[in-house]
Design a protein around this motif. Structure first.
Motif, mmCIF file in Angstrom:
data_model
loop_
_atom_site.group_PDB
_atom_site.id
_atom_site.type_symbol
_atom_site.label_atom_id
_atom_site.label_comp_id
_atom_site.label_asym_id
_atom_site.label_seq_id
_atom_site.Cartn_x
_atom_site.Cartn_y
_atom_site.Cartn_z
ATOM 1 N N GLU A 117 1.431 -1.145 -0.097
ATOM 2 C CA GLU A 117 -0.245 0.437 0.158
ATOM 3 C C GLU A 117 1.143 1.374 -0.042
ATOM 4 O O GLU A 117 0.683 2.312 -0.598
ATOM 5 C CB GLU A 117 -0.846 0.054 0.799
ATOM 6 N N GLU A 118 1.858 1.492 0.713
ATOM 7 C CA GLU A 118 2.909 1.614 1.214
ATOM 8 C C GLU A 118 4.192 2.292 -0.714
ATOM 9 O O GLU A 118 5.121 3.028 -0.593
ATOM 10 C CB GLU A 118 3.956 2.288 2.176
ATOM 11 N N ASP A 119 3.513 0.955 -1.188
ATOM 12 C CA ASP A 119 4.400 1.486 -3.074
ATOM 13 C C ASP A 119 5.367 0.642 -2.807
ATOM 14 O O ASP A 119 6.505 1.214 -3.251
ATOM 15 C CB ASP A 119 4.726 3.343 -3.537
ATOM 16 N N LEU A 120 6.232 -0.371 -1.949
ATOM 17 C CA LEU A 120 7.483 -0.387 -1.774
ATOM 18 C C LEU A 120 6.691 -2.002 -1.851
ATOM 19 O O LEU A 120 5.990 -2.812 -1.639
ATOM 20 C CB LEU A 120 7.754 -0.436 -0.627
ATOM 21 N N VAL A 121 8.297 -2.910 -2.886
ATOM 22 C CA VAL A 121 7.829 -4.126 -2.661
ATOM 23 C C VAL A 121 8.654 -4.761 -1.938
ATOM 24 O O VAL A 121 9.409 -3.953 -1.333
ATOM 25 C CB VAL A 121 8.476 -4.490 -4.627
ATOM 26 N N VAL A 122 8.401 -5.687 -1.813
ATOM 27 C CA VAL A 122 9.747 -6.912 -1.309
ATOM 28 C C VAL A 122 10.358 -7.487 -0.727
ATOM 29 O O VAL A 122 10.124 -8.400 -1.450
ATOM 30 C CB VAL A 122 7.915 -7.217 -0.307
ATOM 31 N N ILE A 123 11.534 -7.521 -0.296
ATOM 32 C CA ILE A 123 12.182 -8.786 -0.832
ATOM 33 C C ILE A 123 12.335 -9.512 0.376
ATOM 34 O O ILE A 123 13.082 -8.842 1.628
ATOM 35 C CB ILE A 123 13.815 -7.527 -0.847
ATOM 36 N N LEU A 124 12.019 -10.266 0.628
ATOM 37 C CA LEU A 124 11.412 -12.021 1.667
ATOM 38 C C LEU A 124 12.935 -12.725 1.640
ATOM 39 O O LEU A 124 12.713 -12.825 1.084
ATOM 40 C CB LEU A 124 10.689 -11.907 1.692
ATOM 41 N N ARG A 125 13.928 -12.347 3.489
ATOM 42 C CA ARG A 125 14.231 -13.030 3.998
ATOM 43 C C ARG A 125 14.025 -15.111 4.516
ATOM 44 O O ARG A 125 13.366 -14.033 5.474
ATOM 45 C CB ARG A 125 15.520 -12.294 4.691
ATOM 46 N N LEU A 126 13.746 -15.625 3.818
ATOM 47 C CA LEU A 126 12.756 -16.656 5.093
ATOM 48 C C LEU A 126 13.556 -17.239 5.962
ATOM 49 O O LEU A 126 12.784 -18.435 6.946
ATOM 50 C CB LEU A 126 12.891 -17.949 3.954
ATOM 51 N N GLY A 127 14.943 -17.411 6.406
ATOM 52 C CA GLY A 127 15.542 -18.000 6.977
ATOM 53 C C GLY A 127 15.876 -19.247 6.421
ATOM 54 O O GLY A 127 15.986 -19.601 5.163
ATOM 55 N N PRO A 128 15.960 -20.127 7.329
ATOM 56 C CA PRO A 128 15.195 -20.584 8.356
ATOM 57 C C PRO A 128 15.960 -20.280 9.976
ATOM 58 O O PRO A 128 15.766 -18.816 10.212
ATOM 59 C CB PRO A 128 14.923 -22.035 9.048
ATOM 60 N N PHE A 129 17.349 -19.686 9.092
ATOM 61 C CA PHE A 129 18.405 -19.186 10.273
ATOM 62 C C PHE A 129 18.500 -17.687 9.869
ATOM 63 O O PHE A 129 18.447 -17.181 8.591
ATOM 64 C CB PHE A 129 19.711 -19.611 10.258
ATOM 65 N N ILE A 130 18.240 -16.457 10.911
ATOM 66 C CA ILE A 130 18.174 -14.308 10.333
ATOM 67 C C ILE A 130 19.891 -14.139 10.845
ATOM 68 O O ILE A 130 19.889 -12.663 11.008
ATOM 69 C CB ILE A 130 16.866 -14.507 10.755
ATOM 70 N N PRO A 185 3.739 -7.695 -3.190
ATOM 71 C CA PRO A 185 4.260 -7.708 -3.002
ATOM 72 C C PRO A 185 5.928 -8.350 -3.507
ATOM 73 O O PRO A 185 7.172 -7.350 -3.146
ATOM 74 C CB PRO A 185 4.346 -6.206 -2.078
ATOM 75 N N VAL A 186 5.873 -9.539 -2.911
ATOM 76 C CA VAL A 186 6.855 -10.127 -3.078
ATOM 77 C C VAL A 186 7.855 -10.659 -4.346
ATOM 78 O O VAL A 186 6.879 -11.325 -5.278
ATOM 79 C CB VAL A 186 7.093 -11.774 -2.116
ATOM 80 N N ILE A 187 8.851 -9.470 -4.974
ATOM 81 C CA ILE A 187 9.292 -10.023 -6.144
ATOM 82 C C ILE A 187 10.799 -10.919 -5.919
ATOM 83 O O ILE A 187 11.327 -11.456 -6.392
ATOM 84 C CB ILE A 187 10.153 -8.489 -6.692
ATOM 85 N N MET A 188 10.768 -10.897 -4.400
ATOM 86 C CA MET A 188 12.421 -11.950 -4.257
ATOM 87 C C MET A 188 12.392 -12.268 -3.122
ATOM 88 O O MET A 188 11.727 -12.309 -1.711
ATOM 89 C CB MET A 188 14.083 -11.322 -3.908
ATOM 90 N N LEU A 189 13.081 -14.088 -2.958
ATOM 91 C CA LEU A 189 12.859 -14.514 -1.226
ATOM 92 C C LEU A 189 14.295 -15.293 -1.429
ATOM 93 O O LEU A 189 15.130 -15.461 -2.159
ATOM 94 C CB LEU A 189 12.245 -16.131 -1.432
ATOM 95 N N GLN A 190 15.217 -14.805 -0.100
ATOM 96 C CA GLN A 190 16.218 -15.587 0.274
ATOM 97 C C GLN A 190 16.239 -16.639 1.098
ATOM 98 O O GLN A 190 15.447 -17.182 1.695
ATOM 99 C CB GLN A 190 16.383 -14.176 1.558
ATOM 100 N N VAL A 191 17.137 -17.758 0.269
ATOM 101 C CA VAL A 191 17.763 -18.834 0.704
ATOM 102 C C VAL A 191 18.648 -18.774 2.140
ATOM 103 O O VAL A 191 20.047 -18.597 1.451
ATOM 104 C CB VAL A 191 17.754 -19.624 -0.339
ATOM 105 N N GLU A 192 18.480 -19.490 2.661
ATOM 106 C CA GLU A 192 19.515 -19.742 4.378
ATOM 107 C C GLU A 192 20.171 -18.017 4.532
ATOM 108 O O GLU A 192 19.045 -17.195 3.828
ATOM 109 C CB GLU A 192 20.189 -20.288 4.376
ATOM 110 N N ASN A 193 21.045 -17.817 5.220
ATOM 111 C CA ASN A 193 21.179 -16.032 5.175
ATOM 112 C C ASN A 193 22.590 -16.607 5.551
ATOM 113 O O ASN A 193 23.259 -16.863 6.969
ATOM 114 C CB ASN A 193 20.633 -15.577 6.360
#
Ligand SMILES: *[C@@H]1O[C@H](CO)[C@@H](O)[C@H](O)[C@H]1NC(C)=O
Ligand SMILES: *[C@@H]1O[C@H](CO)[C@@H](O)[C@H](O)[C@H]1NC(C)=O
Ligand SMILES: *[C@@H]1O[C@H](CO)[C@@H](O)[C@H](O)[C@H]1NC(C)=O
Ligand SMILES: *[C@@H]1O[C@H](CO)[C@@H](O)[C@H](O)[C@H]1NC(C)=O
Length: 652
Positions: A117-130, A185-193
């Motif tokens: 809603e605030e006009d941001l796309v999202v890059i999500l870092r799934l973990g499981p470890f962060i 909004p989610v454009i990318m997903l991170q695997v592990e960290n």
């Protein structure tokens, strides 16, 4: 995927709503042509077929109360940023096995929708470890209860069973509808960290995670990894079929840092997934700061290379409750409650000088949205709050469930996530005077009592594990052990808490331990225990002096209340100052603000967001471990002031 079928029927109304919020950008795209891909030929991202560069910022939903989410996201958008990056914290969402929480501060889906809603796309870092300076790096503590020998972050099947369940049955089904291709909004997903920084280098594990994520969300979303900007990190961090990115801070040669990424990704967009505008703090070490101009310079360099950049963090917020983790450097280093990070938005969400300097750079590359940057929230001095002792931890322990075993159990074996456990035994033999009590190792801090008389402290931070002790046969030895947060980075994240080895006196092992968990991370159970403690205190004729567990007022609960004016300008943000207090935890209206320890700094005050206050009376509960000003009732005070102090003096 099945994008074409979604245009009609039930989704029509939400789609219209979405269009109305995103007028121009969304008009041209239906779900069917919402695409986000890597263009390897031209070293760039393509969003809906157009070149796309992101300037992203990290804000962790679990470090900001929900009533402040929109304000922080808006301020980031108004700095010219077009993307949000956040971790998902498994330990908070599954606090006990099979028990899930996605409410309040953990309402991940609402947070991501708000970003959209605030006009941001999202890059999500799934973990499981962060990592993220959180207890056990965001892994649930109870993994170590299921299997104490579990090899975390590896293909150990006893670990993967729980990861598979969390991802496959809980997390990924929530994420899938939020993917860009599905209208979210989610454009990318991170695997592990930063897996390349972990010694295991277990490719079977990282490939398994990749396949698990693909299975849950499909083949279209961009998956990526993040590692330090050196070949040695990327070597173990790289996962075939997953895009490798790097992270690094300011002041160096950005070209050189990206050269490390190019060894593993010869083509595709350059990405710095963690660009540091500041740095984390530890209790007892000076507050970290970084110069704005230096930050701006390297940011400019990276953006001029057409790189996409995520600033870690744009707004750090607060590790409320007992969620902060620890590091293991040359010694054990616990992280404070504030996660200010010297970021562009301060802990309380205010634009800093750094915010404006950075905004000056971003606007060279991306259009600034029209309108004004939201102002800093007003802060208020509510003044002194009078407190009084309620009773102490030893007294409370007699009202709680206990477990007795020959040898001490860890917090994990006792199913205790955090806080305090009282360990108690009776001395069965005669000892020299004084004798050497050895608690090697205590995790992390032990407050020792003989017959309820305070005898001293042992500390993992200071590697002080021995105490000179005088005691007679049949006297009770009590050790209240505090977890200061599990290690969040490196090879020692299986960081068991409590008494992790046997306790000896002059080499003789003490046996027959009674263990009593003190319910600090569960508000209903703590309230109930405090109620019973008050009843015990009033009905058993305990004197005011006896309420304090130590002559200085340590290991004691205190209560008080204060009034917030009943007019429209209140409640306002405020900061809790604890002059004369030592180390402990505070709750405001049953919300745990976190740990305080002004004696060692650098954090002196605790942030109280206006959203946890209410007009009229508000309650305060303090659990002080060491020393309070309450030996004299007139000085049993703390203060609510309009200034935050996170750069106080630290020990030599
Ligand atoms: C950045 O992208 C633009 C537009 O595609 C291109 O003209 C320019 O050469 C690129 N700059 C670098 C340093 O790659
Ligand atoms: C922003 O840039 C302008 C033009 O270079 C400069 O005059 C101004 O001082 C900058 N402002 C900040 C906050 O850096
Ligand atoms: C300790 O207490 C037990 C049980 O009350 C008693 O039998 C024993 O004599 C006591 N030992 C000493 C050394 O006082
Ligand atoms: C404590 O000592 C007993 C007896 O020697 C031993 O079996 C046990 O493993 C020890 N516990 C720990 C945590 O070292």
């Amino acid at each position: 995927m099945a994008g074409g079928t979604k245009a009609d029927g039930v989704l029509l109304f939400p789609l219209l709503l979405f269009l109305s919020l995103h007028c121009s950008s969304a008009l041209k795209s239906s779900d069917a042509d919402r695409t986000f891909v890597i263009d390897y030929e031209n070293d760039q991202f393509l969003k809906d077929g157009e070149p796309f560069q992101y300037i992203s910022g990290s804000i962790h939903y679990f470090r900001v109360i929900p009533s402040n989410w929109r304000d922080r996201l808006k301020k980031m958008r108004m700095a010219g940023f077009n993307a949000l990056q956040t971790y998902v914290e498994w330990s908070s969402h599954e606090p006990e096995p099979g028990v899930y929480d996605f409410t309040g501060m953990l309402d991940l889906e609402s947070f991501l929708k708000m970003a959209q809603e605030e006009d941001l796309v999202v890059i999500l870092r799934l973990g499981p470890f962060i990592d993220a300076e959180r207890d056990m790096g965001g892994l649930p503590y109870w993994l170590l209860n299921k299997n104490p020998d579990m090899r975390l972050r590896s293909s150990d099947s006893s670990y993967l069973t729980y990861v598979d369940d969390w991802y496959g049955n809980v997390l990924l089904p929530k994420i899938k509808p939020l993917l860009y291709e599905n209208g979210g909004p989610v454009i990318m997903l991170q695997v592990e960290n930063e897996y390349g920084s972990y010694p295991d280098c277990d490719f079977a594990y990282t490939s398994h995670l990749r396949d698990l994520v693909r299975q849950g969300v499909g083949d279209n979303v961009v998956l990526f990894t993040t590692d330090g900007d050196g070949a040695s990190y990327l070597k173990c961090g790289k996962i075939p079929g997953v895009y490798s990115t790097v992270d690094f801070g300011s002041g160096g040669d950005a070209k050189k840092s990206f050269a490390a990424m190019r060894l593993f990704e010869p083509h595709g967009p350059l990405v710095n997934s963690e660009y540091y505008p500041g740095w984390l703090d530890h209790w007892g070490e000076p507050h970290s700061t970084l110069d704005s101009e230096v930050i701006a310079k390297t940011l400019d360099d990276m953006l001029a290379l057409n790189a996409s950049v995520n600033m870690y963090v744009f707004h750090g917020g607060t590790s409320f409750g007992l969620t902060a983790g620890s590091n293991m450097g040359s010694t054990f280093q616990a992280c404070p409650t504030s996660y200010d990070y010297d970021a562009p938005l301060s802990e309380a969400g205010d634009p800093t000088e750094k915010y404006w300097v950075i905004r000056n750079i971003t606007q060279k590359y991306l259009p600034l949205p029209s309108g004004d940057v939201p102002p800093a929230s007003p802060k208020y001095t509510y003044g002194n709050v009078q407190l009084s002792p309620v009773g102490n931890v030893l007294q409370m322990s007699t009202l709680l469930q206990s477990l007795t075993q020959q040898y001490p159990l860890t917090f994990e074996q006792l199913s205790v996530a955090s806080g305090l456990v009282l360990y108690e035994t009776v001395l069965p033999f005669r000892i020299s005077d004084p004798a050497r009590l050895s608690i090697n190792e205590v995790h992390d801090r032990g407050y020792v009592f003989v017959e309820s008389r305070f005898a001293g402290i042992v500390s993992r931070e200071q590697e002080l594990y021995d105490l000179a002790l005088s005691a007679l046969p049949n006297q009770t030895i009590s050790i209240v052990v505090e977890s200061q947060g599990r290690i969040c980075y490196g090879s020692q994240i299986n960081d068991f808490k409590g008494l992790t080895t046997n306790v000896t006196i002059n080499g003789n092992t003490l046996e027959n331990w009674k263990m009593v968990p003190i319910p600090l991370s569960n508000v209903p159970r703590l309230s109930s225990a405090l109620k019973r403690l008050k009843f015990k205190v009033t009905t058993s004729g305990i004197s005011p002096q006896e309420l304090l567990a130590t002559p200085q007022g340590g290991m004691t609960f205190y209560e008080g209340s204060f009034n917030v004016p009943d007019d429209d300008s209140h409640p306002q943000d405020t900061f809790l100052r604890l002059d004369g207090w030592g180390k402990g935890i505070v709750w405001v209206n049953d919300f745990c603000l976190g740990r305080y320890w002004p004696e060692v700094g650098p954090q002196v005050t605790l942030y109280i967001p206006n959203g946890v206050l209410m007009k009229g009376p508000n309650t305060l509960v303090v659990l002080e471990y060491e020393v309070s000003p309450c030996v004299l009732p007139d000085s049993c005070l703390l203060t609510l002031q309009d200034k935050h102090v996170i750069n106080g003096p630290t020990p030599a």
